[in-house]
Write a protein that holds these residues in place. Structure first.
Motif, PDB file in Angstrom:
ATOM      1  N   ILE A   1      45.405  53.565  38.846  1.00 38.17           N
ATOM      2  CA  ILE A   1      45.169  51.973  38.674  1.00 38.17           C
ATOM      3  C   ILE A   1      44.437  51.296  39.629  1.00 38.17           C
ATOM      4  O   ILE A   1      44.686  51.845  40.973  1.00 38.17           O
ATOM      5  N   ARG A   2      44.289  49.950  39.529  1.00 41.08           N
ATOM      6  CA  ARG A   2      43.610  49.111  40.627  1.00 41.08           C
ATOM      7  C   ARG A   2      44.881  48.765  41.368  1.00 41.08           C
ATOM      8  O   ARG A   2      44.727  48.695  42.706  1.00 41.08           O
ATOM      9  N   GLY A   3      45.735  48.272  40.959  1.00 45.83           N
ATOM     10  CA  GLY A   3      47.123  48.007  41.772  1.00 45.83           C
ATOM     11  C   GLY A   3      46.769  46.680  42.513  1.00 45.83           C
ATOM     12  O   GLY A   3      47.571  46.461  43.654  1.00 45.83           O
ATOM     13  N   VAL A   4      46.184  45.702  42.082  1.00 38.23           N
ATOM     14  CA  VAL A   4      45.865  44.580  42.870  1.00 38.23           C
ATOM     15  C   VAL A   4      46.423  43.255  41.964  1.00 38.23           C
ATOM     16  O   VAL A   4      46.185  41.960  42.407  1.00 38.23           O
ATOM     17  N   GLY A   5      47.205  43.640  40.813  1.00 36.36           N
ATOM     18  CA  GLY A   5      47.845  42.428  40.076  1.00 36.36           C
ATOM     19  C   GLY A   5      46.968  41.685  39.139  1.00 36.36           C
ATOM     20  O   GLY A   5      46.926  40.565  38.797  1.00 36.36           O
ATOM     21  N   SER A   6      45.690  42.428  38.556  1.00 38.52           N
ATOM     22  CA  SER A   6      44.625  41.869  38.102  1.00 38.52           C
ATOM     23  C   SER A   6      45.053  42.353  36.330  1.00 38.52           C
ATOM     24  O   SER A   6      44.377  41.430  35.395  1.00 38.52           O
ATOM     25  N   GLY A   7      45.659  42.970  35.916  1.00 38.84           N
ATOM     26  CA  GLY A   7      45.557  43.963  34.636  1.00 38.84           C
ATOM     27  C   GLY A   7      46.317  42.760  33.596  1.00 38.84           C
ATOM     28  O   GLY A   7      45.606  42.379  32.903  1.00 38.84           O
ATOM     29  N   LEU A   8      47.511  42.571  33.678  1.00 40.88           N
ATOM     30  CA  LEU A   8      48.255  41.603  32.726  1.00 40.88           C
ATOM     31  C   LEU A   8      47.430  40.120  32.805  1.00 40.88           C
ATOM     32  O   LEU A   8      47.499  39.291  31.756  1.00 40.88           O
ATOM     33  N   PRO A   9      47.177  39.712  33.922  1.00 39.34           N
ATOM     34  CA  PRO A   9      46.522  38.289  34.025  1.00 39.34           C
ATOM     35  C   PRO A   9      45.345  38.310  33.422  1.00 39.34           C
ATOM     36  O   PRO A   9      45.010  37.441  32.604  1.00 39.34           O
ATOM     37  N   LEU A  10      44.313  39.441  33.339  1.00 39.13           N
ATOM     38  CA  LEU A  10      43.296  39.449  32.594  1.00 39.13           C
ATOM     39  C   LEU A  10      43.227  39.467  30.944  1.00 39.13           C
ATOM     40  O   LEU A  10      42.717  38.836  30.151  1.00 39.13           O
ATOM     41  N   VAL A  11      44.472  40.222  30.706  1.00 36.78           N
ATOM     42  CA  VAL A  11      44.878  40.418  29.156  1.00 36.78           C
ATOM     43  C   VAL A  11      45.429  39.071  28.695  1.00 36.78           C
ATOM     44  O   VAL A  11      44.898  38.605  27.730  1.00 36.78           O
ATOM     45  N   LYS A  12      46.180  38.402  29.522  1.00 43.76           N
ATOM     46  CA  LYS A  12      46.514  36.950  29.273  1.00 43.76           C
ATOM     47  C   LYS A  12      45.457  36.085  28.837  1.00 43.76           C
ATOM     48  O   LYS A  12      45.524  35.267  27.913  1.00 43.76           O
ATOM     49  N   GLU A  13      44.624  35.907  30.044  1.00 40.15           N
ATOM     50  CA  GLU A  13      43.394  35.152  29.706  1.00 40.15           C
ATOM     51  C   GLU A  13      42.422  35.315  28.706  1.00 40.15           C
ATOM     52  O   GLU A  13      42.002  34.328  28.026  1.00 40.15           O
TER      53      GLU A  13
END
Length: 264
Positions: free
Chosen positions: A126-138
């Motif tokens: 995974i990227r592992g930079v804390g972008s996954g759930l924020p992208l989904v939320k946006e």
């Protein structure tokens, strides 16, 4: 040993030994149909699980995009894929991702960019930079959808993503409209998307090889796992490739036409 110390001692995330279950609710008054994803190398497991969820969502008529499903599926790595259960209902427009891992203590930060609990061994998958759930939320907020994070009954986390079926967009929502060009022999038209040289190369590989998974594409092109997945995701969102019954990707009719034009 506390849970955090135990987690930090784990260094091998290369294989998922557990079975994931996908429950599909055609009718909430009846028992769901169950699909199982068997143990596999981590990259293959994530891809297969996301593919099964996406396929069943589509069969119910759901419009949640594959990219959102993939992002939440990858998040199971934080729970080491422990007791994964995914439920699909509301005509495919609500998907609930459940595990029995360590849970998510700070649920608000989990959907903010830059906060992550990923450790180095996870970052091979995974990227592992804390972008996954924020992208989904946006994405969901822009399309009248929601994402909720809750504690599971005993241990673990439950992430639910949902679209209002009346406002659900297609998977290409937000994508720029490409120019329209005529097809030979008739008035039918087909969009001709802008493609990078790498994307053109990948399309050509599909044209020559047929159905491919991420690992197949990596072996044929030498691309890194993250690059191969990103390219396939973009091509699928553009309607150039689609998921097959054996969970791989293959050119759509549109993709075949674009390949033909690129070779003219």
């Amino acid at each position: 040993m506390d849970r955090e110390s135990e987690r930090n001692e784990i260094s091998d995330y290369s294989y998922v030994p557990s079975v994931a279950r996908v429950a599909v609710y055609d009718d909430m008054r009846m028992a769901p149909r169950i699909f199982e994803v068997e143990p596999a190398p981590t990259a293959d497991y994530i891809e297969h699980l996301a593919d099964v969820i996406d396929e069943q969502k589509r069969r119910l008529g759901g419009k949640i995009p594959y990219s959102a499903i993939r992002e939440v599926t990858e998040n199971f790595i934080h729970a080491r894929f422990t007791e994964v259960v995914v439920s699909i209902f509301d005509g495919g427009n609500t998907i609930r991702f459940c595990d029995q891992g360590p849970g998510i203590r700070n649920k608000e930060k989990a959907t903010q960019p830059g906060f992550t609990s990923a450790i180095e061994p996870m970052k091979h998958y995974i990227r592992g930079v804390g972008s996954g759930l924020p992208l989904v939320k946006e994405y969901l907020e822009l399309t009248h959808g929601t994402i909720t994070i809750e504690d599971n009954i005993d241990v673990g986390a439950v992430v639910t993503i949902s679209l209002n079926s009346g406002n659900a967009p297609s998977d290409l929502a937000g994508a720029p409209a490409p120019p329209v060009v005529p097809l030979p022999g008739g008035p039918r038209t087909v969009p001709l998307p802008p493609l990078s040289e790498r994307e053109k190369l990948v399309l050509q590989v599909f044209a020559e090889e047929g159905a491919l998974g991420v690992t197949d594409l990596m072996n044929l092109t030498g691309l890194a796992s993250s690059s191969a997945f990103a390219l396939m995701k973009k091509l699928q969102e553009a309607g150039l490739i689609e998921t097959t019954m054996n969970k791989k990707r293959i050119l759509t009719d549109y993709g075949e036409e674009i390949c033909r034009r690129l070779n003219m």
